[in-house]
Structure formats: structure tokens, C-alpha cells
Enzyme design. Sequence first.
Site, PDB file in Angstrom:
ATOM      1  N   GLY A  96       0.835  -1.212   0.000  1.00  0.00           N
ATOM      2  CA  GLY A  96       0.000   0.000   0.000  1.00  0.00           C
ATOM      3  C   GLY A  96       0.865   1.256   0.000  1.00  0.00           C
ATOM      4  N   SER A 130       1.469   3.176  -2.513  1.00  0.00           N
ATOM      5  CA  SER A 130       1.131   4.132  -3.584  1.00  0.00           C
ATOM      6  C   SER A 130       0.514   5.420  -3.069  1.00  0.00           C
ATOM      7  CB  SER A 130       0.164   3.473  -4.575  1.00  0.00           C
ATOM      8  OG  SER A 130      -0.908   2.851  -3.885  1.00  0.00           O
ATOM      9  N   ARG A 131      -0.198   5.325  -1.930  1.00  0.00           N
ATOM     10  CA  ARG A 131      -0.939   6.505  -1.468  1.00  0.00           C
ATOM     11  C   ARG A 131      -0.847   6.637   0.050  1.00  0.00           C
ATOM     12  NH1 ARG A 131      -6.295   5.834  -2.089  1.00  0.00           N
ATOM     13  NH2 ARG A 131      -6.252   3.658  -2.734  1.00  0.00           N
ATOM     14  N   ASP A 139      -1.813  -7.932  -5.316  1.00  0.00           N
ATOM     15  CA  ASP A 139      -2.950  -7.887  -4.404  1.00  0.00           C
ATOM     16  C   ASP A 139      -2.572  -8.723  -3.181  1.00  0.00           C
ATOM     17  OD1 ASP A 139      -5.305  -8.269  -3.029  1.00  0.00           O
ATOM     18  OD2 ASP A 139      -6.507  -8.668  -4.820  1.00  0.00           O
ATOM     19  N   VAL A 140      -2.416  -8.072  -2.042  1.00  0.00           N
ATOM     20  CA  VAL A 140      -1.916  -8.792  -0.850  1.00  0.00           C
ATOM     21  C   VAL A 140      -2.902  -9.838  -0.329  1.00  0.00           C
ATOM     22  CG1 VAL A 140      -0.389  -6.909  -0.100  1.00  0.00           C
ATOM     23  CG2 VAL A 140      -2.730  -7.038   0.818  1.00  0.00           C
ATOM     24  N   SER A 145      -4.253   0.116  14.104  1.00  0.00           N
ATOM     25  CA  SER A 145      -5.049   1.344  14.274  1.00  0.00           C
ATOM     26  C   SER A 145      -5.466   1.472  15.737  1.00  0.00           C
ATOM     27  CB  SER A 145      -6.319   1.268  13.417  1.00  0.00           C
ATOM     28  OG  SER A 145      -7.210   2.311  13.773  1.00  0.00           O
ATOM     29  N   TYR A 183     -13.415  -3.729  10.442  1.00  0.00           N
ATOM     30  CA  TYR A 183     -12.114  -3.040  10.461  1.00  0.00           C
ATOM     31  C   TYR A 183     -11.429  -3.191  11.828  1.00  0.00           C
ATOM     32  CZ  TYR A 183      -8.801   0.844   9.700  1.00  0.00           C
ATOM     33  OH  TYR A 183      -7.669   1.614   9.565  1.00  0.00           O
ATOM     34  N   LYS A 224      -7.865  -5.022  12.685  1.00  0.00           N
ATOM     35  CA  LYS A 224      -6.730  -4.286  13.269  1.00  0.00           C
ATOM     36  C   LYS A 224      -6.339  -4.865  14.629  1.00  0.00           C
ATOM     37  CE  LYS A 224      -5.997  -1.493   9.870  1.00  0.00           C
ATOM     38  NZ  LYS A 224      -4.746  -1.591   9.104  1.00  0.00           N
TER      39      LYS A 224
HETATM   40  P1  NAP Z   1      -5.328   4.951   1.677  1.00  0.00           P
HETATM   41  O1  NAP Z   1      -4.868   6.342   1.465  1.00  0.00           O
HETATM   42  O2  NAP Z   1      -6.719   4.572   1.325  1.00  0.00           O
HETATM   43  O3  NAP Z   1      -4.304   3.960   0.906  1.00  0.00           O
HETATM   44  C1  NAP Z   1      -4.526   2.597   0.933  1.00  0.00           C
HETATM   45  C2  NAP Z   1      -3.358   1.886   0.277  1.00  0.00           C
HETATM   46  O4  NAP Z   1      -3.557   0.464   0.394  1.00  0.00           O
HETATM   47  C3  NAP Z   1      -3.237   2.183  -1.209  1.00  0.00           C
HETATM   48  O5  NAP Z   1      -1.864   2.249  -1.517  1.00  0.00           O
HETATM   49  C4  NAP Z   1      -3.879   0.964  -1.864  1.00  0.00           C
HETATM   50  O6  NAP Z   1      -3.386   0.684  -3.177  1.00  0.00           O
HETATM   51  C5  NAP Z   1      -3.426  -0.123  -0.906  1.00  0.00           C
HETATM   52  N1  NAP Z   1      -4.227  -1.347  -0.978  1.00  0.00           N
HETATM   53  C6  NAP Z   1      -5.549  -1.511  -0.692  1.00  0.00           C
HETATM   54  N2  NAP Z   1      -5.909  -2.796  -0.893  1.00  0.00           N
HETATM   55  C7  NAP Z   1      -4.789  -3.463  -1.298  1.00  0.00           C
HETATM   56  C8  NAP Z   1      -4.516  -4.801  -1.675  1.00  0.00           C
HETATM   57  N3  NAP Z   1      -5.477  -5.746  -1.665  1.00  0.00           N
HETATM   58  N4  NAP Z   1      -3.248  -5.120  -2.050  1.00  0.00           N
HETATM   59  C9  NAP Z   1      -2.256  -4.191  -2.073  1.00  0.00           C
HETATM   60  N5  NAP Z   1      -2.474  -2.900  -1.737  1.00  0.00           N
HETATM   61  C10 NAP Z   1      -3.722  -2.545  -1.361  1.00  0.00           C
HETATM   62  O7  NAP Z   1      -5.153   4.501   3.197  1.00  0.00           O
HETATM   63  P2  NAP Z   1      -4.314   5.148   4.411  1.00  0.00           P
HETATM   64  O8  NAP Z   1      -5.206   6.032   5.158  1.00  0.00           O
HETATM   65  O9  NAP Z   1      -2.996   5.625   3.916  1.00  0.00           O
HETATM   66  O10 NAP Z   1      -4.101   3.839   5.302  1.00  0.00           O
HETATM   67  C11 NAP Z   1      -2.902   3.070   5.280  1.00  0.00           C
HETATM   68  C12 NAP Z   1      -2.962   2.070   6.418  1.00  0.00           C
HETATM   69  O11 NAP Z   1      -3.065   2.780   7.663  1.00  0.00           O
HETATM   70  C13 NAP Z   1      -4.161   1.126   6.370  1.00  0.00           C
HETATM   71  O12 NAP Z   1      -3.790  -0.150   6.830  1.00  0.00           O
HETATM   72  C14 NAP Z   1      -5.131   1.771   7.340  1.00  0.00           C
HETATM   73  O13 NAP Z   1      -6.047   0.841   7.854  1.00  0.00           O
HETATM   74  C15 NAP Z   1      -4.175   2.303   8.378  1.00  0.00           C
HETATM   75  N6  NAP Z   1      -4.716   3.390   9.208  1.00  0.00           N
HETATM   76  C16 NAP Z   1      -5.122   4.561   8.662  1.00  0.00           C
HETATM   77  C17 NAP Z   1      -5.608   5.575   9.477  1.00  0.00           C
HETATM   78  C18 NAP Z   1      -6.074   6.894   8.938  1.00  0.00           C
HETATM   79  O14 NAP Z   1      -6.600   7.703   9.734  1.00  0.00           O
HETATM   80  N7  NAP Z   1      -5.895   7.194   7.680  1.00  0.00           N
HETATM   81  C19 NAP Z   1      -5.680   5.368  10.859  1.00  0.00           C
HETATM   82  C20 NAP Z   1      -5.264   4.160  11.392  1.00  0.00           C
HETATM   83  C21 NAP Z   1      -4.765   3.178  10.551  1.00  0.00           C
HETATM   84  P3  NAP Z   1      -4.047   1.394  -4.501  1.00  0.00           P
HETATM   85  O15 NAP Z   1      -3.465   2.783  -4.549  1.00  0.00           O
HETATM   86  O16 NAP Z   1      -3.611   0.538  -5.645  1.00  0.00           O
HETATM   87  O17 NAP Z   1      -5.541   1.409  -4.281  1.00  0.00           O
END
Ligand code: NAP
Length: 248
Positions: free
Chosen positions: A13, A15-16, A64-65, A143, A156, A160
Site C-alpha cells: 500500500g 502508492s498513497r 494484491d496482498v 489502528s 475493520y 486491526k
Molecule cells: P489509503 O490512502 O486509502 O491507501 C490505501 C493503500 O492500500 C493504497 O496504496 C492501496 O493501493 C493499498 N491497498 C488496498 N488494498 C490493497 C490490496 N489488496 N493489495 C495491495 N495494496 C492494497 O489509506 P491510508 O489512510 O494511507 O491507510 C494506510 C494504512 O493505515 C491502512 O492499513 C489503514 O487501515 C491504516 N490506518 C489509517 C488511518 C487513517 O486515519 N488514515 C488510521 C489508522 C490506521 P491502490 O493505490 O492501488 O488502491
Amino acid sequence: MLELSGKAAVVTGGSRGIGRAIAVTLAGLGAKVAVNYTSNSKAAQETVEQITGSGGSAAAIAADVTDAGQAKALIETAKKRLGSVDILVNCAGITRDGLLVRMKDEDWDEVLQTNLTGVFNCTRAAASVMMKKRWGRIVNISSVVGLYGNAGQANYCASKAGVIGFTKAVAKELGSRGITVNAIAPGFIQTDMTMKLSEGLREEMTKRVVLGRPGTPEDVAWLAAFLSSDLASYITGQIIGVDGGIVM
Ligand code: NAP
């Protein structure tokens, strides 16, 4: 000094959002980075360009993980392209929010499969490479809601919380091989994932943050970089919050 030259890292993940910030930060400290993504090749390419544009080394690798075969191929391809896999950051994650009684089977399955089974698939594949080198760093992104729960996110939160148990078990298995395994529990971080929420809900969540602001992906990335380094060699099996004081 915090530095990672000579190390090769896979960021799922990457990429973003948080994963991108981690990939960029690790590369800025000298690591070669595999930027994994599943569908958004444009975003993955942007991450790679951000890294290479600052003199770093990175490659985008689609996988795809949720699929064990693709996770194994991700680690094998990263090893071929970067020379090794020393660091794995399991960051890929999704949400499919909804109240329990209305939650569809596929929303449960997809979230567990991505956020928990995905971590298992990638960790199992990377651990065998790291065990041979007797050095490795695994950083799982959990999380705060895996610790305290959240209405509307049973799938979710379960995934986590599962990552937390997984982290501790695997830390115990791999410690004697020089591999540390830790998890980060981010709070409310500004990314595509949280921008999907309504403005009212985002305001509500910000009110719970002692430091009074949402976190940035970089806030999380610096802890991931530290845990990936030699400086963190005596830290394993820990769940560390980056949440502005939501949980204490
Ligand atoms: P995000 O901006 O939505 O990015 C999600 C990333 O996961 C993208 O790079 C996406 O790839 C990739 N992804 C999704 N499904 C996948 C799969 N099956 N195989 C490989 N890659 C996959 O999310 P984020 O907010 O940065 O979150 C990153 C992590 O932090 C997650 O585990 C999330 O649960 C955790 N987290 C986030 C927050 C928050 O407040 N944002 C808080 C606590 C924990 P594509 O670009 O190809 O779609």
C-alpha cells in the site's frame, strides 16, 4: 543517526497515503524501496517519481496482498529488483464501514482478507528471506480502533485487533533470528481513507485528539522509519500509538 543505506524495503500500500509517506521517508534515509499497490498504478508511479526525483531508489510492484501467490511474488520480485528484502512495512488496508446488523458478508470478508490475511501473506513470504540473513524489520500498521473499538467498524476493528495479536506472536517466533516485529496504531490521519468521511465526523474525531489536529502521513512515517532501523534493535512485539494522544 537514523539511516537505512544498504537496506531494501517493501511497503505494501505504498502508492498513497500513509504508505506513500513511509516509502518516501525510508528512501530518503537511504533504503531502496519497493512501492506495492493493487490497482492505482498512476499513484504508485508518482510515489516512485517522488523518490527517484530526490535521488532515491524505488520500483513500483503491483500485487494484491489478499492473494498468497501474489504476495509471495511481490517479495520475490522485490528481492530480485532490490537485491534483498530487509524491511517489510504492512500498510495496505481498506475500510467497508457499516453497522453490524446490516453488514454484508463481502464487506466483512474483504476487510479481513486485506487488512489481516494480507499481513499474514506478506509477512510469511518475507520472513523466510529475513531468517536466512538473520536480520529483519517488520512493521505492521494497525489502528487505535483495534485497541478501543468503533461503532460502525466491526470488520475493520477486528482486522486491526487481529494485526496486534499477530504482531506479538510473530515477534516471539522471529526474535531469535534477529528480526523485530512491531505495530503502529495510528489515530486520525489525513488520507484518502479519512477524506471519505463526512465533514461532521472528521470534526468529531479531531475533537478527541489531545494535540488538537489530525495527524499527517509523515507523523506515522517517522516512527516506521525508526522501527525499521538499527536504532530500534531492542524493540519488538510493541504496539506504538501515533495518535496525538487519543489513547493514553
Ligand atoms: P489509503 O490512502 O486509502 O491507501 C490505501 C493503500 O492500500 C493504497 O496504496 C492501496 O493501493 C493499498 N491497498 C488496498 N488494498 C490493497 C490490496 N489488496 N493489495 C495491495 N495494496 C492494497 O489509506 P491510508 O489512510 O494511507 O491507510 C494506510 C494504512 O493505515 C491502512 O492499513 C489503514 O487501515 C491504516 N490506518 C489509517 C488511518 C487513517 O486515519 N488514515 C488510521 C489508522 C490506521 P491502490 O493505490 O492501488 O488502491
